[in-house]
Design a protein around this motif. Sequence first.
Motif, PDB file in Angstrom:
ATOM      1  N   ASN A  95      -2.531  -3.985  -2.206  1.00  0.00           N
ATOM      2  CA  ASN A  95      -1.891  -4.692  -3.306  1.00  0.00           C
ATOM      3  C   ASN A  95      -2.526  -4.269  -4.623  1.00  0.00           C
ATOM      4  O   ASN A  95      -3.223  -3.250  -4.683  1.00  0.00           O
ATOM      5  CB  ASN A  95      -2.001  -6.204  -3.106  1.00  0.00           C
ATOM      6  CG  ASN A  95      -3.434  -6.624  -2.812  1.00  0.00           C
ATOM      7  OD1 ASN A  95      -4.369  -6.146  -3.444  1.00  0.00           O
ATOM      8  ND2 ASN A  95      -3.606  -7.524  -1.856  1.00  0.00           N
ATOM      9  N   ASP A  96      -2.319  -5.046  -5.665  1.00  0.00           N
ATOM     10  CA  ASP A  96      -2.799  -4.653  -6.992  1.00  0.00           C
ATOM     11  C   ASP A  96      -4.314  -4.741  -7.137  1.00  0.00           C
ATOM     12  O   ASP A  96      -4.887  -4.135  -8.048  1.00  0.00           O
ATOM     13  CB  ASP A  96      -2.143  -5.532  -8.070  1.00  0.00           C
ATOM     14  CG  ASP A  96      -0.659  -5.265  -8.191  1.00  0.00           C
ATOM     15  OD1 ASP A  96      -0.239  -4.163  -7.784  1.00  0.00           O
ATOM     16  OD2 ASP A  96       0.074  -6.152  -8.675  1.00  0.00           O
ATOM     17  N   THR A  97      -4.963  -5.505  -6.319  1.00  0.00           N
ATOM     18  CA  THR A  97      -6.411  -5.699  -6.488  1.00  0.00           C
ATOM     19  C   THR A  97      -7.262  -4.967  -5.461  1.00  0.00           C
ATOM     20  O   THR A  97      -8.420  -4.662  -5.721  1.00  0.00           O
ATOM     21  CB  THR A  97      -6.758  -7.201  -6.408  1.00  0.00           C
ATOM     22  OG1 THR A  97      -6.339  -7.709  -5.137  1.00  0.00           O
ATOM     23  CG2 THR A  97      -6.065  -7.952  -7.531  1.00  0.00           C
ATOM     24  N   SER A  98      -6.724  -4.680  -4.277  1.00  0.00           N
ATOM     25  CA  SER A  98      -7.507  -4.006  -3.246  1.00  0.00           C
ATOM     26  C   SER A  98      -6.585  -3.171  -2.370  1.00  0.00           C
ATOM     27  O   SER A  98      -5.385  -3.443  -2.263  1.00  0.00           O
ATOM     28  CB  SER A  98      -8.279  -5.015  -2.393  1.00  0.00           C
ATOM     29  OG  SER A  98      -7.385  -5.884  -1.728  1.00  0.00           O
ATOM     30  N   ILE A  99      -7.166  -2.156  -1.722  1.00  0.00           N
ATOM     31  CA  ILE A  99      -6.380  -1.295  -0.842  1.00  0.00           C
ATOM     32  C   ILE A  99      -7.176  -0.985   0.422  1.00  0.00           C
ATOM     33  O   ILE A  99      -8.407  -1.030   0.439  1.00  0.00           O
ATOM     34  CB  ILE A  99      -5.986   0.031  -1.514  1.00  0.00           C
ATOM     35  CG1 ILE A  99      -7.232   0.864  -1.825  1.00  0.00           C
ATOM     36  CG2 ILE A  99      -5.142  -0.192  -2.742  1.00  0.00           C
ATOM     37  CD1 ILE A  99      -6.899   2.300  -2.168  1.00  0.00           C
ATOM     38  N   PHE A 100      -6.442  -0.675   1.478  1.00  0.00           N
ATOM     39  CA  PHE A 100      -7.023  -0.132   2.695  1.00  0.00           C
ATOM     40  C   PHE A 100      -6.765   1.367   2.660  1.00  0.00           C
ATOM     41  O   PHE A 100      -5.614   1.816   2.661  1.00  0.00           O
ATOM     42  CB  PHE A 100      -6.386  -0.770   3.933  1.00  0.00           C
ATOM     43  CG  PHE A 100      -6.687  -2.234   4.062  1.00  0.00           C
ATOM     44  CD1 PHE A 100      -7.856  -2.656   4.672  1.00  0.00           C
ATOM     45  CD2 PHE A 100      -5.801  -3.187   3.567  1.00  0.00           C
ATOM     46  CE1 PHE A 100      -8.139  -4.009   4.799  1.00  0.00           C
ATOM     47  CE2 PHE A 100      -6.077  -4.540   3.693  1.00  0.00           C
ATOM     48  CZ  PHE A 100      -7.258  -4.959   4.306  1.00  0.00           C
ATOM     49  N   ALA A 101      -7.844   2.150   2.634  1.00  0.00           N
ATOM     50  CA  ALA A 101      -7.729   3.602   2.499  1.00  0.00           C
ATOM     51  C   ALA A 101      -8.005   4.256   3.843  1.00  0.00           C
ATOM     52  O   ALA A 101      -9.051   4.049   4.456  1.00  0.00           O
ATOM     53  CB  ALA A 101      -8.721   4.103   1.448  1.00  0.00           C
ATOM     54  N   PHE A 102      -7.042   5.057   4.298  1.00  0.00           N
ATOM     55  CA  PHE A 102      -7.145   5.714   5.596  1.00  0.00           C
ATOM     56  C   PHE A 102      -7.563   7.170   5.401  1.00  0.00           C
ATOM     57  O   PHE A 102      -7.011   7.887   4.574  1.00  0.00           O
ATOM     58  CB  PHE A 102      -5.805   5.661   6.334  1.00  0.00           C
ATOM     59  CG  PHE A 102      -5.366   4.260   6.647  1.00  0.00           C
ATOM     60  CD1 PHE A 102      -5.636   3.700   7.881  1.00  0.00           C
ATOM     61  CD2 PHE A 102      -4.694   3.503   5.702  1.00  0.00           C
ATOM     62  CE1 PHE A 102      -5.236   2.403   8.160  1.00  0.00           C
ATOM     63  CE2 PHE A 102      -4.289   2.209   5.988  1.00  0.00           C
ATOM     64  CZ  PHE A 102      -4.563   1.658   7.220  1.00  0.00           C
ATOM     65  N   LYS A 124      -9.912   4.544  -8.940  1.00  0.00           N
ATOM     66  CA  LYS A 124     -10.581   3.894 -10.063  1.00  0.00           C
ATOM     67  C   LYS A 124      -9.794   2.693 -10.584  1.00  0.00           C
ATOM     68  O   LYS A 124     -10.368   1.812 -11.228  1.00  0.00           O
ATOM     69  CB  LYS A 124     -10.798   4.901 -11.197  1.00  0.00           C
ATOM     70  CG  LYS A 124     -11.941   5.870 -10.962  1.00  0.00           C
ATOM     71  CD  LYS A 124     -12.114   6.799 -12.145  1.00  0.00           C
ATOM     72  CE  LYS A 124     -13.308   7.730 -11.944  1.00  0.00           C
ATOM     73  NZ  LYS A 124     -13.470   8.662 -13.081  1.00  0.00           N
ATOM     74  N   SER A 125      -8.510   2.668 -10.299  1.00  0.00           N
ATOM     75  CA  SER A 125      -7.676   1.571 -10.804  1.00  0.00           C
ATOM     76  C   SER A 125      -7.715   0.351  -9.893  1.00  0.00           C
ATOM     77  O   SER A 125      -7.086  -0.671 -10.202  1.00  0.00           O
ATOM     78  CB  SER A 125      -6.230   2.054 -10.954  1.00  0.00           C
ATOM     79  OG  SER A 125      -5.662   2.363  -9.685  1.00  0.00           O
ATOM     80  N   LYS A 126      -8.441   0.433  -8.794  1.00  0.00           N
ATOM     81  CA  LYS A 126      -8.488  -0.663  -7.832  1.00  0.00           C
ATOM     82  C   LYS A 126      -9.839  -1.368  -7.885  1.00  0.00           C
ATOM     83  O   LYS A 126     -10.870  -0.746  -8.131  1.00  0.00           O
ATOM     84  CB  LYS A 126      -8.229  -0.141  -6.413  1.00  0.00           C
ATOM     85  CG  LYS A 126      -6.903   0.604  -6.276  1.00  0.00           C
ATOM     86  CD  LYS A 126      -5.721  -0.272  -6.632  1.00  0.00           C
ATOM     87  CE  LYS A 126      -4.404   0.485  -6.547  1.00  0.00           C
ATOM     88  NZ  LYS A 126      -3.258  -0.349  -6.958  1.00  0.00           N
ATOM     89  N   LYS A 127      -9.815  -2.685  -7.657  1.00  0.00           N
ATOM     90  CA  LYS A 127     -11.048  -3.454  -7.714  1.00  0.00           C
ATOM     91  C   LYS A 127     -11.838  -3.396  -6.416  1.00  0.00           C
ATOM     92  O   LYS A 127     -13.059  -3.451  -6.411  1.00  0.00           O
ATOM     93  CB  LYS A 127     -10.726  -4.913  -8.051  1.00  0.00           C
ATOM     94  CG  LYS A 127     -10.160  -5.107  -9.450  1.00  0.00           C
ATOM     95  CD  LYS A 127      -9.903  -6.579  -9.727  1.00  0.00           C
ATOM     96  CE  LYS A 127      -9.334  -6.771 -11.126  1.00  0.00           C
ATOM     97  NZ  LYS A 127      -9.069  -8.198 -11.422  1.00  0.00           N
ATOM     98  N   LYS A 128     -11.130  -3.274  -5.302  1.00  0.00           N
ATOM     99  CA  LYS A 128     -11.808  -3.263  -4.012  1.00  0.00           C
ATOM    100  C   LYS A 128     -11.145  -2.248  -3.094  1.00  0.00           C
ATOM    101  O   LYS A 128      -9.917  -2.190  -2.989  1.00  0.00           O
ATOM    102  CB  LYS A 128     -11.757  -4.653  -3.372  1.00  0.00           C
ATOM    103  CG  LYS A 128     -12.476  -4.759  -2.035  1.00  0.00           C
ATOM    104  CD  LYS A 128     -12.381  -6.175  -1.486  1.00  0.00           C
ATOM    105  CE  LYS A 128     -13.050  -6.293  -0.132  1.00  0.00           C
ATOM    106  NZ  LYS A 128     -12.942  -7.657   0.424  1.00  0.00           N
ATOM    107  N   ILE A 129     -11.970  -1.453  -2.416  1.00  0.00           N
ATOM    108  CA  ILE A 129     -11.479  -0.390  -1.538  1.00  0.00           C
ATOM    109  C   ILE A 129     -12.101  -0.590  -0.160  1.00  0.00           C
ATOM    110  O   ILE A 129     -13.311  -0.776  -0.034  1.00  0.00           O
ATOM    111  CB  ILE A 129     -11.853   1.000  -2.084  1.00  0.00           C
ATOM    112  CG1 ILE A 129     -11.248   1.193  -3.482  1.00  0.00           C
ATOM    113  CG2 ILE A 129     -11.382   2.100  -1.139  1.00  0.00           C
ATOM    114  CD1 ILE A 129     -11.910   2.267  -4.286  1.00  0.00           C
ATOM    115  N   VAL A 130     -11.265  -0.563   0.866  1.00  0.00           N
ATOM    116  CA  VAL A 130     -11.745  -0.704   2.241  1.00  0.00           C
ATOM    117  C   VAL A 130     -11.420   0.590   2.981  1.00  0.00           C
ATOM    118  O   VAL A 130     -10.250   0.972   3.098  1.00  0.00           O
ATOM    119  CB  VAL A 130     -11.079  -1.905   2.951  1.00  0.00           C
ATOM    120  CG1 VAL A 130     -11.630  -2.041   4.365  1.00  0.00           C
ATOM    121  CG2 VAL A 130     -11.303  -3.185   2.160  1.00  0.00           C
TER     122      VAL A 130
END
Length: 304
Positions: A95-102, A124-130
């Motif tokens: 979503n706009d604040t966090s993403i799940f990165a594969f 860089k545009s995301k607040k939280k990255i998983v």
Amino acid sequence: MLYALSLTVSLSISQTSEAQCCLPDNTSLKQFLDNKELRTAHVGVYVYDDSAKKVIADYQSNKYFVPASNTKLFSLYAGMKYLGDSLTGLRYMGNDTSIFAFSTGDPTLLHPDFLSQPVINFLKSKKKIVLIPWGWQETALGVGWAWDDYNDDYSVERSPFPVYGNFIRWNEEKSAFRSNASFEETPNVSSSPEISWPVRFSTDTLPKTFLVKRLMDSNVFTIRLGNEMKASQDVPFITGDLHTIARLLEDTLGNKVEVFHSEDRFTIFPSRSSFTKIYSRPTDSIFIPMMHRSDNFFAEQTLL
């Protein structure tokens, strides 16, 4: 990854003497094979004219040779056949604040050879990255790799989420200043990426060359200062699990980066078709250096 001397022989065939110039009994070919550098080497030559459907030269072609870096020809073919015209740098959901990165295995992420970094600009545009190591089933080192090459730049580890080419570039630069009517030199050692892992300075006095040596089983680096005014060395780091990558990315991005721990990721993220892709660059941008400088890292990640 195989290490051996790989000799490429180029035999020119002119239009007027195609049948004679490169036959096995040709004098120039015999002279080449009798070269003093090759007398004790394992040499095989096989040249086949596919248009004429005939063998032009055949010397010990039935013998087995360690294939070494010419196996990259097959890696190149596989990459051209299956990767398409652009590299997938990231697959993500969020979503706009966090993403799940594969992970995709893209070797260009933060690699110093590539100035443009579309994936980094996006993250860089995301607040939280998983980070999620989707489907990773390989080991950092391959079968047959020489164990004592771990400190060399041609032996960086394989990983699902490479960053900075999976190596640290160490730089030594000296500046001279006047003190008590004499010149002294002050060494400055820096690294890219900047790291917080343990660094020691060696007390070795000979030889006076810049050298960085990592411990084989941990990211602890020992630096020996040299006499050079400017020197550089690329040293692979232990990629470990994704926590090492998360740590480096977090420092670079200034964002929170975590690692997904659940074993049930295939239930939570059931279909890759629902992922959004970000392309990093044209695929041939890694094929060219892979073949020109025989880059092991790009070749390994191409297959992964």
